[in-house]
Motif scaffolding. Structure first.
Motif, PDB file in Angstrom:
ATOM      1  N   ASN A  87       0.828  -1.206   0.000  1.00 17.78           N
ATOM      2  CA  ASN A  87       0.000   0.000   0.000  1.00 17.78           C
ATOM      3  C   ASN A  87       0.862   1.255   0.000  1.00 17.78           C
ATOM      4  OD1 ASN A  87      -2.467  -1.126  -0.129  1.00 17.78           O
ATOM      5  ND2 ASN A  87      -3.163  -0.431   1.862  1.00 17.78           N
ATOM      6  N   LEU A  88       1.886   1.238   0.832  1.00 18.22           N
ATOM      7  CA  LEU A  88       2.772   2.400   0.936  1.00 18.22           C
ATOM      8  C   LEU A  88       3.445   2.680  -0.402  1.00 18.22           C
ATOM      9  CD1 LEU A  88       4.182   4.514   2.577  1.00 18.22           C
ATOM     10  CD2 LEU A  88       5.751   2.787   3.409  1.00 18.22           C
ATOM     11  N   ILE A  89       3.970   1.618  -1.034  1.00 14.20           N
ATOM     12  CA  ILE A  89       4.654   1.791  -2.309  1.00 14.20           C
ATOM     13  C   ILE A  89       3.675   2.257  -3.384  1.00 14.20           C
ATOM     14  CG2 ILE A  89       5.857   0.537  -4.146  1.00 14.20           C
ATOM     15  CD1 ILE A  89       7.204  -1.116  -1.954  1.00 14.20           C
ATOM     16  N   VAL A  91       0.858   3.940  -2.947  1.00 16.27           N
ATOM     17  CA  VAL A  91       0.489   5.340  -2.713  1.00 16.27           C
ATOM     18  C   VAL A  91       1.621   6.244  -3.197  1.00 16.27           C
ATOM     19  CG1 VAL A  91       0.157   7.058  -0.902  1.00 16.27           C
ATOM     20  CG2 VAL A  91      -1.139   4.937  -0.846  1.00 16.27           C
ATOM     21  N   PHE A  92       2.850   5.840  -2.897  1.00 15.58           N
ATOM     22  CA  PHE A  92       3.991   6.649  -3.319  1.00 15.58           C
ATOM     23  C   PHE A  92       4.035   6.791  -4.840  1.00 15.58           C
ATOM     24  CE2 PHE A  92       8.325   6.682  -4.974  1.00 15.58           C
ATOM     25  CZ  PHE A  92       8.750   7.898  -4.480  1.00 15.58           C
ATOM     26  N   PHE A  95       1.174   8.830  -6.340  1.00 15.25           N
ATOM     27  CA  PHE A  95       1.282  10.277  -6.186  1.00 15.25           C
ATOM     28  C   PHE A  95       2.469  10.842  -6.945  1.00 15.25           C
ATOM     29  CE2 PHE A  95      -1.598   9.855  -2.533  1.00 15.25           C
ATOM     30  CZ  PHE A  95      -2.477  10.870  -2.852  1.00 15.25           C
ATOM     31  N   PRO A 101      -4.602   9.725  -5.817  1.00 20.81           N
ATOM     32  CA  PRO A 101      -4.652   8.451  -5.093  1.00 20.81           C
ATOM     33  C   PRO A 101      -5.400   7.371  -5.879  1.00 20.81           C
ATOM     34  CG  PRO A 101      -6.311   9.943  -4.228  1.00 20.81           C
ATOM     35  CD  PRO A 101      -5.619  10.674  -5.343  1.00 20.81           C
ATOM     36  N   TYR A 105      -5.392   3.117  -5.382  1.00 23.40           N
ATOM     37  CA  TYR A 105      -6.526   2.295  -4.986  1.00 23.40           C
ATOM     38  C   TYR A 105      -6.795   1.223  -6.036  1.00 23.40           C
ATOM     39  CZ  TYR A 105      -7.404   5.883  -1.474  1.00 23.40           C
ATOM     40  OH  TYR A 105      -7.267   6.745  -0.428  1.00 23.40           O
TER      41      TYR A 105
ATOM     42  N   MET B 135      10.600   3.263   5.545  1.00 22.46           N
ATOM     43  CA  MET B 135      10.307   3.445   4.121  1.00 22.46           C
ATOM     44  C   MET B 135       9.677   4.798   3.865  1.00 22.46           C
ATOM     45  SD  MET B 135       8.946  -0.280   2.952  1.00 22.46           S
ATOM     46  CE  MET B 135       8.531   0.334   1.324  1.00 22.46           C
ATOM     47  N   LEU B 139      10.915   7.446   1.212  1.00 23.74           N
ATOM     48  CA  LEU B 139      10.060   7.789   0.077  1.00 23.74           C
ATOM     49  C   LEU B 139       9.676   9.266   0.097  1.00 23.74           C
ATOM     50  CD1 LEU B 139       7.763   4.626  -0.114  1.00 23.74           C
ATOM     51  CD2 LEU B 139       9.659   5.234  -1.592  1.00 23.74           C
ATOM     52  N   LEU B 143       9.635  11.755  -3.217  1.00 23.57           N
ATOM     53  CA  LEU B 143       8.360  12.159  -3.822  1.00 23.57           C
ATOM     54  C   LEU B 143       8.525  13.519  -4.515  1.00 23.57           C
ATOM     55  CD1 LEU B 143       5.474  10.976  -3.877  1.00 23.57           C
ATOM     56  CD2 LEU B 143       4.937  12.439  -1.945  1.00 23.57           C
ATOM     57  N   GLY B 147       3.623  15.523  -6.743  1.00 21.37           N
ATOM     58  CA  GLY B 147       3.030  14.386  -6.046  1.00 21.37           C
ATOM     59  C   GLY B 147       2.718  14.739  -4.608  1.00 21.37           C
ATOM     60  N   ALA B 150      -0.380  16.824  -4.506  1.00 24.27           N
ATOM     61  CA  ALA B 150      -1.582  16.010  -4.707  1.00 24.27           C
ATOM     62  C   ALA B 150      -1.921  15.226  -3.435  1.00 24.27           C
ATOM     63  CB  ALA B 150      -1.378  15.049  -5.872  1.00 24.27           C
ATOM     64  N   LEU B 151      -0.878  14.711  -2.794  1.00 24.98           N
ATOM     65  CA  LEU B 151      -1.075  13.983  -1.541  1.00 24.98           C
ATOM     66  C   LEU B 151      -1.678  14.916  -0.494  1.00 24.98           C
ATOM     67  CD1 LEU B 151      -0.594  11.412   0.127  1.00 24.98           C
ATOM     68  CD2 LEU B 151       1.718  12.211   0.572  1.00 24.98           C
ATOM     69  N   ALA B 154      -5.408  15.564  -1.189  1.00 26.07           N
ATOM     70  CA  ALA B 154      -6.232  14.423  -0.786  1.00 26.07           C
ATOM     71  C   ALA B 154      -6.349  14.352   0.731  1.00 26.07           C
ATOM     72  CB  ALA B 154      -5.639  13.126  -1.339  1.00 26.07           C
ATOM     73  N   LEU B 257       2.563   9.343   4.477  1.00 25.44           N
ATOM     74  CA  LEU B 257       2.954   8.073   3.859  1.00 25.44           C
ATOM     75  C   LEU B 257       2.894   6.951   4.889  1.00 25.44           C
ATOM     76  CD1 LEU B 257       5.945   9.029   1.533  1.00 25.44           C
ATOM     77  CD2 LEU B 257       3.660   8.282   0.877  1.00 25.44           C
ATOM     78  N   ALA B 260      -0.585   5.938   5.368  1.00 27.16           N
ATOM     79  CA  ALA B 260      -1.090   5.201   4.207  1.00 27.16           C
ATOM     80  C   ALA B 260      -0.751   3.720   4.344  1.00 27.16           C
ATOM     81  CB  ALA B 260      -0.496   5.763   2.921  1.00 27.16           C
ATOM     82  N   GLY B 261       0.425   3.443   4.880  1.00 24.75           N
ATOM     83  CA  GLY B 261       0.818   2.055   5.087  1.00 24.75           C
ATOM     84  C   GLY B 261       0.122   1.436   6.293  1.00 24.75           C
TER      85      GLY B 261
END
Lengths: 396, 382
Positions: A87-89, A91-92, A95, A101, A105, B135, B139, B143, B147, B150-151, B154, B257, B260-261
Motif C-alpha cells: 500500500n505504501l509503495i 500510494v507513493f 502520487f 490516489p 486504490y 520506508m 520515500l 516524492l 506528487g 496532490a497527496l 487528498a 505516507l 497510508a501504510g
C-alpha cells in the motif's frame, strides 16, 4: 422426476432464537475488540447449517472458532507485510507519477483480486471439510491457485465482452468447484453446457445491451430523448441480475449428478427479490426506530446542555464526568446501531433467503446415498481465517 | 412405539432414535434405553449387530441448533458418531440428568495459537513501528513536489471529512476576504526569500481547537479557535513559522505516507467491525502529528530564524504556550488535544523561545496592524 424416495428439505430457521444469537455474539464481538467474530461466525454457521434439513436430517457444522483465529493470525503475519508495504509503495508511486490516489486504490484492488479468488476457494474447502450430513463429511479437493488463475481469465474475458460471456465464467468456475466436491466417497459432477445459462441470462443481457447502446448513442451526439429508455432498461437490468443469479443456481444444481444422486431445485426470482425488498426495508426501519428511541433517551439523559457539537473535541477537551458519560453513551450508541442493523439483516434477509433456497431443494437417489462411506478428515484449519483477513464472506 | 418415563424412580427409558456411526451415511434406527444395571449409560441397540453403551457423562449436545424438537448427541471421545433423539420426554430427561451435556470441548492447539498470536503481534509491530516509518522517511525524500501537493490535497479533504460532525458535512473552510488578505500578508512576510518547491497553501478551518497543523505539499491549516485564543498576531505568526518549519522538513509527508501504510494493516487487524472507526482514528492522529522531539526542535529553530528575519520576536511562541498553560492547567498531562500544548517538553520550548529572543529589542513592527488582526480573528464570520 420427483419420486417418493426423493428427500425434500425442511427448514428450521426461526427469527427469535437467531436474533438472540446474533445480538449476544455481536455484543461480545465489540467487547473483545472484534476478536469474538471468529466464534460468532462459527455459531451462526452452526445455526444455519442445523436449520437446513434434507430428508429431515440436519446438516452439521463442526468448524471451531479457535481454528479460524489461528488462520487469521497466520494470515496477519504474512498479509501485514503485503498490505502495509505494498500500500505504501502504491500510494507513493501513484502520487509521484500520476498525482492522485486513484491509481493506488485501483492497483491495490487489482493486486488483491487473485488473492481474493484464492482465498474464496480455500474458504469453501474449509467450510465443506467442516460440513457433515448424516455423519458423513463433505470435502473439496485442493486447487486454489488453479481456481484463482482460471477465475482471472474467465472474468477478464467476461468484462472484455461487456458481460456477454458472464455465463461462461459462471459455468466453468462452478464446474471447477463442483467436480472437486465430495460427499464422503461420493464425487459430484457438474453436467450441462455453459450455453444453457443464457435462458435466464436474456433478462440481463437484452436490457443491458440496450442501455449501453442508448448511452453510447447519446454520448455520440444522438437524440438525448433516447436516454428516457433507461427508465425502462435499468430496472429491467437489475431484475435481470437477480433473475440470472437465482435461476443459474437452479439450472446448475439440476445439472449436478453424483453416481445416480440427483438434485431438483426450484427457487423463485420473485420470492428472492421480495425477500430483499421487504427484508431491507424492515432492517432499515427497525434500526431507524431503535436509533430514534435511543436518541430520545440520550437527549433526555443529558438534557440539551451537555450535547456537544463536536464529539471528539469535546471528549478530550472537557475532562468532566458529564463529558465522559456523554462520550461513553455515544460510543455505545454508535456500536449499537451497527449491531442492531446486523441482527435485523440476519433475520429479515439472510435467514429467509437461505430458507427459500433450502425449502425448494430436493435430493433424489436415496439408495445410493445409503451406500456412501466416510472420507478422511481434511485438517486445513487456517483457511477460513485467511478469507476473514481479506474481509470476504462478511455475513456467514 | 416410543416411551420415556421420567416420573418413576429410577427413571426408565425406552425409545427409538436415529443413529449415525460416522462410517456410513446409512441412518440406523436404534433402540435406546438406560443400561440395565446402572443408569450411568445409554444402551444403544442397532437393528443388526450387538448393542453398545454411551456413558451419560460423555454425552454432548450440539450447540446452537435451530431444530428445537430434536436433540443431537455426540460423544466427547468420538468426533463422528451422532444420536438424534426426537422423543420430548427423553430429551427432557437427558437434559435433567446429564450436567455435562453442554460442556465445551477443550481448546486444542493452544500453544500454536499463542505462538502465531505472538508472531502476528511481532509482525505488525515490526511493520508499523519500524519498516513503514523507515520506508516512509526514504520515500518522502523521493516524492516529487507535484506528487506531494496532490497527496496534500487528498489528505486535506480527508481531514476535513473526518473531523466534521459524524455523518454530517465536512468542516467549513473559512475564506473571508479581509481575513484571508491579512493571512496572506503574514505569509508573505514569513516566506520572504524562502525557496519552496511548491506554493504554500494556508487554510483556516472553522473549529474550536486551539490548533494548527501542516500537511504534505505545503499545506498549513489553522483552526480559527487558535485566533480566538491568541493574544496577538505575533503569536499566530510564530505558529505559522513553526508549521513552515515542518513543511520545509517534509515532516507531514512522512506522516501521511506512514499512515497510508498503517491504515490497511490496522484495518486488517480489527476487521473494521466499527465501520470506519479506524479511519477516524488515523485522521485524528494525522492532525495531532506526533512528530519526533528532534523534528519539533528543528521546526522551532527554523521558526526562530524566520521570525527574526521578518523582524518578529520568537518569544511570541512562548507567550502563546503560556496562555494555553494558564487556560488549561492540565494541558501537560494530556488533557487537551492540541499539537502544541500536549508536547511533553513544553517548558523547555518556552525557555528556548525566550532564549532565542534575548537581546532583541522590543520595539518592532507587529505581524499585523490592529485592523488586519481583527479581520483575521473574524475570518469565519465575514
Amino acid at each position: 422426476m420427483i419420486s417418493l424416495s426423493d428427500l425434500d428439505t425442511e427448514y428450521a430457521g426461526r427469527k427469535a432464537p437467531l436474533f438472540r444469537l446474533v445480538l449476544g455474539a455481536s455484543v461480545l464481538t465489540v467487547l473483545t475488540l472484534g476478536f469474538y467474530r471468529f466464534w460468532m461466525k462459527t455459531r451462526l454457521r452452526r445455526y444455519y447449517w442445523s436449520a437446513i434439513r434434507p430428508g429431515g436430517l440436519s446438516l452439521e457444522y463442526v468448524g471451531r472458532g479457535s481454528e479460524k483465529l489461528l488462520g487469521f493470525l497466520i494470515a496477519v503475519v504474512f498479509l501485514a507485510f503485503y498490505i502495509g508495504i505494498v500500500n505504501l509503495i502504491l500510494v507513493f508511486f501513484s502520487f509521484s507519477v500520476l498525482d492522485g490516489p486513484g491509481a493506488a486504490y485501483a492497483m491495490s484492488f487489482v493486486g488483491i483480486i487473485p488473492l481474493v479468488f484464492f482465498a474464496r476457494y480455500r474458504a469453501r474447502r474449509y467450510i465443506l471439510a467442516r460440513t457433515r450430513w448424516r455423519g458423513i463429511r463433505m470435502g473439496l479437493e485442493p486447487g486454489a491457485w488453479g481456481y484463482s488463475w482460471r477465475a482471472m481469465m474467465h472474468w477478464t474475458l467476461a468484462i472484455l465482452t461487456l458481460g456477454v460471456l458472464w455465463p461462461r465464467a459462471t459455468f466453468w468456475l462452478e464446474k471447477y468447484r463442483t467436480d472437486r466436491t465430495w460427499f464422503g466417497d461420493l464425487r459430484l459432477t457438474q453436467g450441462g453446457r455453459w450455453t444453457m445459462l443464457y435462458r435466464p441470462f436474456r433478462h440481463f443481457l437484452v436490457p443491458w445491451i440496450v442501455s449501453l447502446a442508448v448511452v453510447a448513442a447519446a454520448l455520440a451526439g444522438g437524440d438525448l430523448r433516447l436516454l428516457l429508455l433507461l427508465v425502462l432498461t435499468v430496472p429491467w437490468t437489475i431484475f435481470g441480475i437477480f433473475h440470472y443469479l437465482v435461476q443459474s443456481f437452479r439450472i446448475l444444481a439440476e445439472a449436478k449428478t453424483a453416481d445416480g444422486v440427483e438434485f431438483k431445485a426450484a427457487p423463485r426470482t420473485g420470492r428472492i427479490i421480495g425477500i430483499y425488498a421487504l427484508g431491507l426495508t424492515l432492517a432499515y426501519s427497525s434500526t431507524t426506530a431503535l436509533v430514534a428511541v435511543a436518541g430520545v433517551l440520550l437527549f433526555a439523559l443529558f438534557n440539551l446542555s451537555g450535547l456537544p457539537h463536536d464529539l471528539l473535541t469535546e471528549m478530550f477537551s472537557r475532562v468532566t464526568v458529564a463529558g465522559w458519560l456523554m462520550a461513553a453513551a455515544s460510543i455505545v450508541a454508535y456500536f449499537a446501531i451497527f449491531i442492531a442493523y446486523g441482527a435485523f439483516y440476519q433475520i429479515f434477509v439472510t435467514m429467509p433467503v437461505i430458507g427459500h433456497y433450502a425449502e425448494t431443494l430436493t435430493i433424489g437417489g436415496r439408495a445410493r446415498l445409503n451406500k456412501v462411506r466416510q472420507r478422511r478428515r481434511d485438517e486445513f484449519a487456517e483457511a477460513d481465517g485467511f478469507a476473514e483477513a481479506l474481509d470476504l464472506g462478511a455475513a456467514i | 412405539m416410543s416411551r420415556a418415563d421420567s416420573q418413576d424412580n429410577p427413571p426408565t427409558l425406552s425409545i427409538f432414535a436415529d443413529y449415525f456411526d460416522g462410517v456410513s451415511a446409512r441412518v440406523q434406527r436404534v433402540a435406546v434405553s438406560l443400561a440395565g444395571d446402572q443408569t450411568a449409560a445409554l444402551e444403544i441397540g442397532p437393528p443388526e449387530g450387538e448393542a453398545f453403551e454411551w456413558p451419560l457423562d460423555r454425552l454432548r449436545a450440539l450447540p446452537d441448533q435451530a431444530h428445537k424438537s430434536s436433540l443431537t448427541l455426540g460423544r466427547s471421545d468420538d468426533p463422528l458418531a451422532r444420536l438424534v433423539i426426537t422423543d420430548p420426554a427423553a430429551i427432557a430427561m437427558l437434559r435433567r440428568r446429564c450436567s455435562t451435556l453442554s460442556a465445551r470441548a477443550p481448546v486444542t492447539g493452544l500453544g500454536r495459537l499463542i505462538g502465531w498470536g505472538a508472531g502476528a503481534v511481532a509482525s505488525v509491530a515490526l511493520i508499523i513501528g519500524v519498516l513503514i516509518p523507515l520506508m516512509a522517511n526514504q520515500l518522502a525524500q523521493l516524492l516529487p513536489p507535484e506528487g506531494e501537493k496532490a497527496l496534500g490535497d487528498a489528505t486535506f479533504e480527508q481531514v476535513r471529512q473526518a473531523l466534521g460532525q459524524q455523518g454530517a458535512a465536512a468542516l467549513r473552510v473559512c475564506d473571508g476576504p479581509k481575513g484571508a488578505a491579512a493571512l496572506k500578508l503574514m505569509q508573505a512576510r514569513l516566506t520572504d526569500g524562502l525557496d519552496l518547491p511548491y506554493p504554500l497553501t494556508v487554510r483556516v478551518l472553522q473549529g474550536e481547537p486551539v490548533n494548527a497543523f501542516a500537511l504534505p505539499g505545503g499545506y498549513i491549516v489553522f483552526f480559527d479557535g487558535l485566533f480566538a485564543a491568541a493574544n496577538s498576531p505575533d503569536e499566530v505568526a510564530a505558529v505559522m513559522a513553526h508549521e513552515l518549519g515542518h513543511v520545509v522538513a517534509r515532516d507531514p509527508t512522512r506522516i501521511a505516507l506512514r499512515s497510508a501504510g498503517s491504515i490497511g494493516v490496522l484495518g486488517l487487524l480489527f476487521g473494521d467491525f466499527a465501520g470506519g472507526g479506524i479511519a477516524l482514528l488515523l485522521a485524528e492522529r494525522l492532525v495531532q502529528a506526533n512528530y519526533t522531539q528532534a523534528a519539533e526542535a528543528a521546526a522551532d529553530r527554523f521558526a526562530y530564524d524566520r521570525l527574526r528575519g521578518a523582524g518578529l520576536r520568537p518569544d511570541a511562541l512562548a507567550a502563546l504556550f503560556k496562555t494555553l498553560k494558564a487556560q488549561n492547567p492540565g494541558a501537560e498531562a494530556g488533557g487537551i488535544v492540541s499539537h502544541f500544548s500536549s508536547h511533553p517538553a513544553l517548558g523547555d520550548r518556552i525557555a528556548a523561545a525566550e532564549a532565542a529572543s534575548a537581546g532583541l529589542s522590543a520595539a518592532r513592527q507587529p505581524a499585523l496592524t490592529k485592523a488586519q488582526w481583527r479581520a483575521l480573528k473574524g475570518i469565519c464570520r465575514e
